[in-house]
Structures are given as C-alpha cells and as structure tokens.
Design a protein around this motif. Sequence first.
Motif, PDB file in Angstrom:
ATOM      1  N   MET A  49     -87.478   6.634 -21.912  1.00 11.01           N
ATOM      2  CA  MET A  49     -86.311   7.486 -21.918  1.00 11.01           C
ATOM      3  C   MET A  49     -85.573   7.320 -20.600  1.00 11.01           C
ATOM      4  SD  MET A  49     -86.224  11.498 -22.928  1.00 11.01           S
ATOM      5  CE  MET A  49     -86.411  11.567 -24.683  1.00 11.01           C
ATOM      6  N   ASN A  50     -84.287   7.492 -20.653  1.00 12.03           N
ATOM      7  CA  ASN A  50     -83.440   7.317 -19.491  1.00 12.03           C
ATOM      8  C   ASN A  50     -83.788   8.336 -18.402  1.00 12.03           C
ATOM      9  OD1 ASN A  50     -81.357   6.873 -17.729  1.00 12.03           O
ATOM     10  ND2 ASN A  50     -79.766   6.936 -19.272  1.00 12.03           N
ATOM     11  N   THR A  51     -83.815   7.883 -17.150  1.00 12.62           N
ATOM     12  CA  THR A  51     -84.129   8.753 -16.023  1.00 12.62           C
ATOM     13  C   THR A  51     -83.157   9.917 -15.928  1.00 12.62           C
ATOM     14  OG1 THR A  51     -85.003   6.847 -14.833  1.00 12.62           O
ATOM     15  CG2 THR A  51     -84.481   8.795 -13.527  1.00 12.62           C
ATOM     16  N   THR A  52     -81.895   9.683 -16.250  1.00  8.20           N
ATOM     17  CA  THR A  52     -80.889  10.738 -16.181  1.00  8.20           C
ATOM     18  C   THR A  52     -81.237  11.888 -17.116  1.00  8.20           C
ATOM     19  OG1 THR A  52     -79.219   9.069 -15.678  1.00  8.20           O
ATOM     20  CG2 THR A  52     -78.429  11.216 -16.397  1.00  8.20           C
ATOM     21  N   ILE A  53     -81.739  11.568 -18.293  1.00  4.96           N
ATOM     22  CA  ILE A  53     -82.102  12.615 -19.245  1.00  4.96           C
ATOM     23  C   ILE A  53     -83.291  13.416 -18.724  1.00  4.96           C
ATOM     24  CG2 ILE A  53     -82.990  13.022 -21.564  1.00  4.96           C
ATOM     25  CD1 ILE A  53     -81.008  11.041 -22.569  1.00  4.96           C
TER      26      ILE A  53
END
Length: 66
Positions: free
Chosen positions: A1-5
């Motif tokens: 999963m994206n780090t931003t999320i």
Amino acid sequence: MNTTIWMALALVLVLEGLGPMLWPRVWRRMILAMAQLPDRLLHRFGGGIVVAGAVVYYMLSVHGGS
C-alpha cells in the motif's frame, strides 16, 4: 500500500484519539447522543464523510502532487 495512505491513516488515528484524551466528558456525551440517532441518519452522515474524504483525496492527488 502507498506510504501516503498509511500516513493519512496514522493522522486520522491521532486526530480521533485527541477527542477522548483531551475532552472525555464531551466525547462521551457526543457518542451517547449519536447512539440515539436513527440508523438512516447515521448512514447518511457516514456516507457524507466518505464522499468528502474521497473528494479531498482526489483533489490533493491531482492538484497537490505536482
């Protein structure tokens, strides 16, 4: 999963935890008042929050990423 999320989820958890930590009586009254609301109203409220979050995420990913 994206780090931003994951970072966004962490921020949500921090913000959600501030209520009961800083204002436990107010938070408890708010939760008790929400428990008395009809299910249909809670569904609409939750749906509105989801839509608002999706719009903010979209706006930031399209316009804020550059």
